[in-house]
Design a protein around this motif. Structure first.
Motif, PDB file in Angstrom:
ATOM      1  N   LEU A  44       2.820  -9.926  -4.987  1.00  0.00           N
ATOM      2  CA  LEU A  44       3.387  -8.649  -4.310  1.00  0.00           C
ATOM      3  C   LEU A  44       2.404  -8.176  -3.400  1.00  0.00           C
ATOM      4  N   MET A  45       1.088  -7.932  -3.807  1.00  0.00           N
ATOM      5  CA  MET A  45       0.010  -7.206  -3.273  1.00  0.00           C
ATOM      6  C   MET A  45      -0.385  -7.960  -1.939  1.00  0.00           C
ATOM      7  N   ALA A  46      -0.051  -9.344  -2.056  1.00  0.00           N
ATOM      8  CA  ALA A  46      -0.660 -10.137  -0.956  1.00  0.00           C
ATOM      9  C   ALA A  46       0.194  -9.867   0.183  1.00  0.00           C
ATOM     10  N   PHE A  47       1.384  -9.349   0.086  1.00  0.00           N
ATOM     11  CA  PHE A  47       2.396  -9.171   1.314  1.00  0.00           C
ATOM     12  C   PHE A  47       2.190  -7.695   1.635  1.00  0.00           C
ATOM     13  N   TYR A  48       1.165  -7.120   0.946  1.00  0.00           N
ATOM     14  CA  TYR A  48       1.244  -5.565   1.555  1.00  0.00           C
ATOM     15  C   TYR A  48      -0.150  -5.461   2.267  1.00  0.00           C
ATOM     16  N   LYS A  49      -0.218  -4.027   2.850  1.00  0.00           N
ATOM     17  CA  LYS A  49      -1.521  -3.426   3.246  1.00  0.00           C
ATOM     18  C   LYS A  49      -1.859  -2.701   2.219  1.00  0.00           C
ATOM     19  N   THR A  50      -3.209  -2.699   1.744  1.00  0.00           N
ATOM     20  CA  THR A  50      -3.642  -1.911   0.646  1.00  0.00           C
ATOM     21  C   THR A  50      -4.794  -1.007   1.170  1.00  0.00           C
ATOM     22  N   ASN A  51      -4.691   0.176   0.481  1.00  0.00           N
ATOM     23  CA  ASN A  51      -6.201   0.914   0.758  1.00  0.00           C
ATOM     24  C   ASN A  51      -7.181   0.929  -0.147  1.00  0.00           C
ATOM     25  N   LYS A  52      -7.937   1.857   0.118  1.00  0.00           N
ATOM     26  CA  LYS A  52      -8.959   1.523  -0.839  1.00  0.00           C
ATOM     27  C   LYS A  52      -8.873   1.875  -2.390  1.00  0.00           C
ATOM     28  N   LEU A  53      -7.754   2.469  -2.676  1.00  0.00           N
ATOM     29  CA  LEU A  53      -7.498   2.647  -4.069  1.00  0.00           C
ATOM     30  C   LEU A  53      -6.540   1.612  -4.791  1.00  0.00           C
ATOM     31  N   SER A  54      -6.413   0.582  -3.951  1.00  0.00           N
ATOM     32  CA  SER A  54      -5.517  -0.663  -4.331  1.00  0.00           C
ATOM     33  C   SER A  54      -4.055  -0.341  -4.182  1.00  0.00           C
TER      34      SER A  54
END
Lengths: 302, 276
Positions: A44-54
């Motif tokens: 899922l994470m691969a399809f999202y933009k993440t911040n420095k707190l993951s």
């Protein structure tokens, strides 16, 4: 119709099956929580933009993949992972074969030799990697000293300081750890080949090489296949050696996918990039893993 | 046998040469741990210590407090072994002995996930540990290590349970034993060699594990040995004689255990192609 549905229900829900589900439940729950859920989460994470707190900030579709594929560095690292795996596994196989052939000769002391050959595999990989860092030390390390004194190499490189020597140094440690497993498996295979085959071949005046190519190799074909597949998986996955020896450096020259995932996540806090790489790595590993499992099952049945 | 006799001497020579070559780092380790700091940092270096220096053992034990990390590693490895065994034995029995829909598939699945890379899931695992408030605890490592060994140990135990003749179990069932009793009183005692192998495998895995420790553990006294040694390299990179000593002490237990399971481990990994 009614019959079929009853038998289906019985198939799924008879006392024996119920007991089986009950016994499997704890293991399955733990695996679902700590293995499958984490994998789905990374995907899922691969399809999202993440911040420095993951944290996942915004859905971006395939954008992470597109931008990652556009990076020449991504292809460099993927290519290096392949090169790393192929070179290491081939070398491990050659060394393993040599050692197995030698240990298959019935000389006195071969049991002790076998035990000694195992040590690099039996020892803890991270600790061995630390020891190698000391062995490679440019000034006080005994490797360069030995090379110089014996005249094998008058000006050996600063192993972990430059790209090509560092890659060589890292891959050698990985190879060195993997050799014993190959040797042991090949040896086990060779010992299962009937002595009679060799003896009757000897009577026919067949030489050593012919015996190797026409009796030994065909006899251990399946074992070689299983061992190399397994070794590919381990080698592709080798995080410890590289991380401890060079942390992927100098200047990323020894980074492979598995080490770059970790650095992307926990060093640079680029969790989306790490997730994309993890996705790619997962696909490659699962492919290899399925091939291994198929070969394994085929062997089990025969 | 004639051709073998002719090949003997070269084989011995090649064995010795290869062993010297491959065991070099361990030779360096032993040589370094017996040197004084001054001798370690003399250039050119020496192969064999000029004077035996045994005080490194005392230094790593008392000043570096190696016993603290030994204790951590033992807690983590024993914990992981116990947890793994509790999960593995019933599951392995189920796939080995009971008929149910999806048995083949589950077995196949265990074999495939045996190869999963911890690195792929480390981000999610980190978040899970944060969520469960398990960061910087032994328990985080106990869970992680048992999860990543479970597929392989189930496979091994499955093999052992399957090799026990069904008749033994049937006789017990006829004599009035319950299923659970046949497992605890008959199957497990017979499968002890397999169980010991699986347990030692998990213990070694947890003892040698580096990635989870690196990610989950922050406070020094909780560090397992391997991680403590790694930080030791970073912090006092100038004291290799102490690192070599600590490395020696950390390797010995797993080396001994490894020899116990080595043959069964190879057979388990290579499958039906290799007989024990």
């Amino acid at each position: 119709m009614a019959d079929a549905s009853i038998s289906l229900k019985q198939k799924l829900w008879n006392p024996e099956a119920r007991l089986a589900y009950l016994l499997l439940l704890p293991a399955v729950v733990v695996l679902l929580t700590f293995m499958f859920y984490p994998i789905v989460y990374v995907f899922l994470m691969a399809f999202y933009k993440t911040n420095k707190l993951s944290q996942m900030v915004a859905f971006v579709g395939l954008q992470n993949f597109i931008s990652e594929m556009a990076e020449p560095e991504f292809w460099e690292i993927t290519g290096r992972s392949m090169l790393w795996t192929v070179l290491a596994v081939v070398t491990k196989t050659l060394f393993g074969m040599t050692i197995a052939l030698i240990l298959n000769v019935k000389y006195t002391g071969r049991k002790i030799a076998r035990m000694l050959f195992i040590i690099p595999w039996a020892s803890a990989v991270p600790i061995s990697s630390m020891l190698w860092r000391w062995v490679y030390h440019p000034v006080y390390g005994l490797l360069n000293h030995t090379l110089k004194v014996t005249g094998l190499w008058a000006t050996p490189p600063t192993w972990l300081g430059y790209p090509i020597p560092a890659f060589t140094a890292c891959i050698w440690v990985d190879i060195w750890i993997g050799i014993p497993f190959m040797a042991l498996v090949f040896l086990a295979g060779m010992q299962a080949i009937s002595e009679d085959l060799y003896e009757s071949a000897s009577l026919d005046g067949v030489n050593w090489w012919q015996k190797f190519f026409f009796i030994t190799l065909p006899g251990i074909r399946h074992i070689v296949l299983i061992a190399t597949l397994l070794s590919c998986l381990w080698t592709f996955n080798d995080f410890n050696t590289i991380y401890i020896l060079t942390m992927g450096g100098p200047a990323g020259a020894t980074d492979i996918l598995i080490t770059r995932i970790y650095q992307n996540a926990f060093k640079w806090l680029r969790f989306d990039r790490a997730a994309v790489m993890a996705f790619v790595t997962f696909l490659i590993l699962t492919g290899l893993s399925i091939i291994y499992s198929r070969v394994y099952f085929k062997e089990e049945r025969s | 046998m004639k051709w073998r006799n002719r090949g003997k001497l070269p084989a011995v020579i090649i064995t010795i040469a290869l062993l010297l070559f491959l065991l070099f780092p361990f030779f360096v380790m032993i040589s370094t741990m017996l040197k004084s700091s001054t001798e370690v940092y003399s250039s050119p270096p020496t192969w064999i210590p000029e004077r035996l220096h045994l005080s490194n053992f005392i230094t790593v034990w008392s000043e570096f407090e190696l016993y603290v990390f030994f204790r951590s590693s033992i807690i983590i490895a024993v914990g992981a072994t116990v947890f793994n065994t509790i999960l593995t034995v019933p599951a392995a029995y189920a796939v080995a002995r009971l008929r149910f829909v999806g048995r083949k598939f589950i077995l196949y699945l265990f074999l495939v996930i045996q190869m999963f890379s911890p690195v792929i899931v480390i981000i999610s695992l980190f978040k899970i540990m944060v969520g469960l408030n398990l960061l910087d605890t032994y328990f985080s490592l106990i869970i992680a290590n048992s999860v990543f060994t479970i597929a392989f140990t189930i496979w091994m135990m499955n093999g052992y349970f399957k090799s026990i003749p069904v008749e033994i179990e049937e006789a017990a069932l006829i004599d009035g034993c319950s299923r659970v009793q046949t497992i605890t009183r008959i199957m497990i005692p017979i499968a002890v060699p397999g169980l010991v192998t699986a347990m030692i495998y998990t213990f070694i895995y947890a003892w040698n594990e580096f990635l989870f420790g690196l990610t989950f553990i922050q406070s020094r006294p909780k560090m397992p040995l391997v991680l403590a040694l790694y930080n030791f390299v970073g912090r006092w990179s100038t004291q290799w004689e102490l690192l070599a000593t600590a490395a020696f002490l950390a390797i010995i237990p797993v080396l001994v255990l490894f020899y116990v399971i080595e043959r069964r481990l190879v057979a388990g990994l290579a499958g039906g192609a290799v007989k024990e």
